[in-house]
Design a protein around this motif. Structure first.
Motif, PDB file in Angstrom:
ATOM      1  N   ARG A  26     -65.581  10.212  -6.552  1.00 48.00           N
ATOM      2  CA  ARG A  26     -64.795  11.146  -7.378  1.00 48.00           C
ATOM      3  C   ARG A  26     -63.321  10.966  -7.062  1.00 48.00           C
ATOM      4  NH1 ARG A  26     -68.763  13.398 -10.757  1.00 48.00           N
ATOM      5  NH2 ARG A  26     -70.590  13.764  -9.494  1.00 48.00           N
ATOM      6  N   CYS A  27     -62.473  11.361  -8.016  1.00 51.79           N
ATOM      7  CA  CYS A  27     -61.034  11.367  -7.737  1.00 51.79           C
ATOM      8  C   CYS A  27     -60.646  12.795  -7.344  1.00 51.79           C
ATOM      9  CB  CYS A  27     -60.238  10.882  -8.940  1.00 51.79           C
ATOM     10  SG  CYS A  27     -60.341  11.948 -10.385  1.00 51.79           S
ATOM     11  N   HIS A  28     -59.475  12.935  -6.747  1.00 52.76           N
ATOM     12  CA  HIS A  28     -59.011  14.247  -6.295  1.00 52.76           C
ATOM     13  C   HIS A  28     -59.008  15.257  -7.441  1.00 52.76           C
ATOM     14  CE1 HIS A  28     -58.103  11.893  -2.891  1.00 52.76           C
ATOM     15  NE2 HIS A  28     -57.078  12.564  -2.422  1.00 52.76           N
ATOM     16  N   LYS A  29     -58.553  14.810  -8.619  1.00 52.92           N
ATOM     17  CA  LYS A  29     -58.445  15.701  -9.771  1.00 52.92           C
ATOM     18  C   LYS A  29     -59.809  16.309 -10.132  1.00 52.92           C
ATOM     19  CE  LYS A  29     -56.587  15.815 -14.445  1.00 52.92           C
ATOM     20  NZ  LYS A  29     -55.997  15.058 -15.547  1.00 52.92           N
ATOM     21  N   GLU A  30     -60.876  15.481 -10.129  1.00 51.96           N
ATOM     22  CA  GLU A  30     -62.221  15.980 -10.457  1.00 51.96           C
ATOM     23  C   GLU A  30     -62.689  17.006  -9.426  1.00 51.96           C
ATOM     24  OE1 GLU A  30     -64.665  12.307 -12.486  1.00 51.96           O
ATOM     25  OE2 GLU A  30     -64.032  12.050 -10.404  1.00 51.96           O
ATOM     26  N   VAL A  31     -62.437  16.713  -8.151  1.00 52.19           N
ATOM     27  CA  VAL A  31     -62.878  17.600  -7.070  1.00 52.19           C
ATOM     28  C   VAL A  31     -62.149  18.943  -7.144  1.00 52.19           C
ATOM     29  CG1 VAL A  31     -62.832  17.914  -4.563  1.00 52.19           C
ATOM     30  CG2 VAL A  31     -63.627  15.759  -5.539  1.00 52.19           C
ATOM     31  N   ILE A  32     -60.840  18.887  -7.367  1.00 49.64           N
ATOM     32  CA  ILE A  32     -60.057  20.120  -7.442  1.00 49.64           C
ATOM     33  C   ILE A  32     -60.498  20.947  -8.648  1.00 49.64           C
ATOM     34  CG2 ILE A  32     -57.720  21.035  -7.836  1.00 49.64           C
ATOM     35  CD1 ILE A  32     -56.769  18.619  -6.022  1.00 49.64           C
ATOM     36  N   SER A  33     -60.742  20.281  -9.769  1.00 48.23           N
ATOM     37  CA  SER A  33     -61.162  21.025 -10.955  1.00 48.23           C
ATOM     38  C   SER A  33     -62.548  21.640 -10.751  1.00 48.23           C
ATOM     39  CB  SER A  33     -61.063  20.110 -12.179  1.00 48.23           C
ATOM     40  OG  SER A  33     -62.258  19.980 -12.822  1.00 48.23           O
ATOM     41  N   LYS A  34     -63.433  20.928 -10.042  1.00 52.60           N
ATOM     42  CA  LYS A  34     -64.766  21.467  -9.721  1.00 52.60           C
ATOM     43  C   LYS A  34     -64.623  22.711  -8.839  1.00 52.60           C
ATOM     44  CE  LYS A  34     -69.346  21.018  -9.052  1.00 52.60           C
ATOM     45  NZ  LYS A  34     -70.286  21.302 -10.141  1.00 52.60           N
ATOM     46  N   LEU A  35     -63.740  22.647  -7.846  1.00 56.74           N
ATOM     47  CA  LEU A  35     -63.534  23.796  -6.953  1.00 56.74           C
ATOM     48  C   LEU A  35     -62.939  24.987  -7.709  1.00 56.74           C
ATOM     49  CD1 LEU A  35     -62.313  21.866  -3.805  1.00 56.74           C
ATOM     50  CD2 LEU A  35     -64.319  23.354  -3.905  1.00 56.74           C
ATOM     51  N   ARG A  36     -62.033  24.691  -8.638  1.00 60.42           N
ATOM     52  CA  ARG A  36     -61.456  25.781  -9.441  1.00 60.42           C
ATOM     53  C   ARG A  36     -62.537  26.436 -10.298  1.00 60.42           C
ATOM     54  NH1 ARG A  36     -56.179  22.550 -10.771  1.00 60.42           N
ATOM     55  NH2 ARG A  36     -54.884  23.247  -9.037  1.00 60.42           N
ATOM     56  N   ILE A  48     -60.989  22.464   1.901  1.00 55.06           N
ATOM     57  CA  ILE A  48     -62.168  21.679   1.515  1.00 55.06           C
ATOM     58  C   ILE A  48     -61.787  20.235   1.173  1.00 55.06           C
ATOM     59  CG2 ILE A  48     -64.030  21.458  -0.188  1.00 55.06           C
ATOM     60  CD1 ILE A  48     -63.983  24.610  -0.288  1.00 55.06           C
ATOM     61  N   VAL A  49     -60.722  20.054   0.382  1.00 57.59           N
ATOM     62  CA  VAL A  49     -60.284  18.698   0.025  1.00 57.59           C
ATOM     63  C   VAL A  49     -59.890  17.936   1.300  1.00 57.59           C
ATOM     64  CG1 VAL A  49     -58.488  17.363  -1.176  1.00 57.59           C
ATOM     65  CG2 VAL A  49     -59.657  19.223  -2.362  1.00 57.59           C
ATOM     66  N   GLY A  50     -59.201  18.608   2.209  1.00 52.71           N
ATOM     67  CA  GLY A  50     -58.826  17.986   3.492  1.00 52.71           C
ATOM     68  C   GLY A  50     -60.058  17.515   4.246  1.00 52.71           C
ATOM     69  N   HIS A  51     -61.081  18.358   4.305  1.00 48.48           N
ATOM     70  CA  HIS A  51     -62.337  18.010   4.981  1.00 48.48           C
ATOM     71  C   HIS A  51     -63.004  16.809   4.310  1.00 48.48           C
ATOM     72  CE1 HIS A  51     -66.435  18.314   6.532  1.00 48.48           C
ATOM     73  NE2 HIS A  51     -66.838  18.326   5.273  1.00 48.48           N
ATOM     74  N   LEU A  52     -63.064  16.809   2.969  1.00 50.09           N
ATOM     75  CA  LEU A  52     -63.722  15.721   2.234  1.00 50.09           C
ATOM     76  C   LEU A  52     -63.011  14.387   2.460  1.00 50.09           C
ATOM     77  CD1 LEU A  52     -64.462  17.591  -1.129  1.00 50.09           C
ATOM     78  CD2 LEU A  52     -66.139  16.957   0.623  1.00 50.09           C
ATOM     79  N   ILE A  53     -61.680  14.428   2.553  1.00 53.18           N
ATOM     80  CA  ILE A  53     -60.914  13.199   2.804  1.00 53.18           C
ATOM     81  C   ILE A  53     -61.156  12.726   4.237  1.00 53.18           C
ATOM     82  CG2 ILE A  53     -58.582  12.231   3.044  1.00 53.18           C
ATOM     83  CD1 ILE A  53     -57.781  14.136   0.693  1.00 53.18           C
ATOM     84  N   LYS A  54     -61.074  13.673   5.185  1.00 51.64           N
ATOM     85  CA  LYS A  54     -61.236  13.343   6.611  1.00 51.64           C
ATOM     86  C   LYS A  54     -62.604  12.719   6.871  1.00 51.64           C
ATOM     87  CE  LYS A  54     -61.841  16.716   9.667  1.00 51.64           C
ATOM     88  NZ  LYS A  54     -63.203  16.452  10.130  1.00 51.64           N
ATOM     89  N   ASN A  56     -64.414  11.140   4.773  1.00 54.87           N
ATOM     90  CA  ASN A  56     -64.587  10.008   3.856  1.00 54.87           C
ATOM     91  C   ASN A  56     -65.545  10.257   2.686  1.00 54.87           C
ATOM     92  OD1 ASN A  56     -63.589   7.526   3.143  1.00 54.87           O
ATOM     93  ND2 ASN A  56     -65.161   6.381   4.237  1.00 54.87           N
ATOM     94  N   TYR A  57     -65.694  11.513   2.284  1.00 55.78           N
ATOM     95  CA  TYR A  57     -66.454  11.799   1.060  1.00 55.78           C
ATOM     96  C   TYR A  57     -65.551  11.510  -0.134  1.00 55.78           C
ATOM     97  CZ  TYR A  57     -70.234  14.196   3.518  1.00 55.78           C
ATOM     98  OH  TYR A  57     -71.296  14.489   4.313  1.00 55.78           O
ATOM     99  N   LEU A  58     -64.261  11.724   0.074  1.00 62.03           N
ATOM    100  CA  LEU A  58     -63.275  11.583  -0.986  1.00 62.03           C
ATOM    101  C   LEU A  58     -62.295  10.502  -0.562  1.00 62.03           C
ATOM    102  CD1 LEU A  58     -62.442  12.885  -3.658  1.00 62.03           C
ATOM    103  CD2 LEU A  58     -61.111  14.541  -2.378  1.00 62.03           C
ATOM    104  N   ASN A  59     -62.268   9.405  -1.320  1.00 65.77           N
ATOM    105  CA  ASN A  59     -61.393   8.291  -0.989  1.00 65.77           C
ATOM    106  C   ASN A  59     -60.869   7.737  -2.302  1.00 65.77           C
ATOM    107  OD1 ASN A  59     -60.508   5.574  -0.590  1.00 65.77           O
ATOM    108  ND2 ASN A  59     -61.628   5.497   1.347  1.00 65.77           N
ATOM    109  N   GLU A  60     -59.601   7.974  -2.567  1.00 64.71           N
ATOM    110  CA  GLU A  60     -59.041   7.623  -3.873  1.00 64.71           C
ATOM    111  C   GLU A  60     -59.004   6.120  -4.123  1.00 64.71           C
ATOM    112  OE1 GLU A  60     -55.207   9.516  -5.409  1.00 64.71           O
ATOM    113  OE2 GLU A  60     -56.902  10.611  -6.258  1.00 64.71           O
ATOM    114  N   GLU A  61     -58.751   5.323  -3.080  1.00 64.06           N
ATOM    115  CA  GLU A  61     -58.737   3.867  -3.272  1.00 64.06           C
ATOM    116  C   GLU A  61     -60.143   3.386  -3.637  1.00 64.06           C
ATOM    117  OE1 GLU A  61     -58.331  -0.313  -0.866  1.00 64.06           O
ATOM    118  OE2 GLU A  61     -57.191   1.375  -0.054  1.00 64.06           O
TER     119      GLU A  61
END
Length: 160
Positions: A26-36, A48-54, A56-61
C-alpha cells in the motif's frame, strides 16, 4: 445482528492495518485514508503509520516498484500512465525514479509492439483515418508515449 463498530483502539487499528498492508503493498495515501475511514484521530494516525513504516509493513519504494511492475506487466500500461498514477498517489519523485527502473527497455518495446498489433486486429473500422485514430487513442489512454504511438500507428496503418 452486529452493528458496525465505529471506534477502534490504537492497538486494534494497528492490527487491522498490519493485515491490510501485509495483504498487498500500500502507499501512505491509501493507509491514511483507510485510517480516516475508521474514524481515527490525526495523532493516532501518525502513531500507526510510524509503526507500519518501522516494522516494514509500509514501504513506499517497495509499493512504487511493485505498482510499476504490475501495471506494466499485467495491465500493459505505458510509462506516462504509471507515472501519473504514482503522482496521484503522492509518491515521491525519488521513489518514482526507482519504480521506472523496474521496466526493462527491451521488454517495454516488445510489449508495446504486441499490444499495438493485437489492438489493431480488433479494430473493425474500414476508414484509414478512423482506424489510426482508434489505435492511437487506445495506446495513448494506456499511457504510451505519443511519439512512439504515432510512429507505430503510421507503421501499422500505412497510406495505401
Amino acid at each position: 445482528m452486529m452493528t458496525p463498530k465505529n471506534s477502534y483502539s490504537v492497538a486494534e487499528a494497528t492490527k487491522k492495518l498490519e493485515g491490510y498492508c501485509a495483504y498487498q503493498d500500500r502507499c501512505h495515501k491509501e493507509v491514511i485514508s483507510k485510517l480516516r475511514s475508521m474514524n481515527m484521530i490525526p495523532a493516532a494516525i501518525d502513531v500507526i503509520v510510524g509503526h507500519l513504516i518501522k516494522d516494514n509493513y509500509l514501504n513506499e519504494e517497495r509499493f512504487a516498484r511493485s505498482f510499476a511492475r504490475g501495471k506494466f506487466k499485467i495491465k500493459k500500461w505505458g510509462k506516462n500512465r504509471i507515472l501519473n498514477e504514482l503522482k496521484y498517489r503522492e509518491i515521491s519523485k525519488y521513489n518514482i525514479r526507482f519504480a521506472m527502473e523496474e521496466i526493462e527497455p527491451t521488454e517495454y518495446l516488445e510489449s508495446f509492439n504486441a499490444l499495438a498489433k493485437k489492438r489493431l486486429a480488433e479494430i473493425r473500422e474500414k476508414d484509414l483515418q478512423k482506424r489510426r485514430k482508434k489505435l492511437a487513442d487506445y495506446l495513448l489512454y494506456r499511457g504510451w508515449e505519443s511519439a512512439m504511438v504515432y510512429e507505430k500507428v503510421y507503421e501499422l496503418v500505412p497510406n495505401k
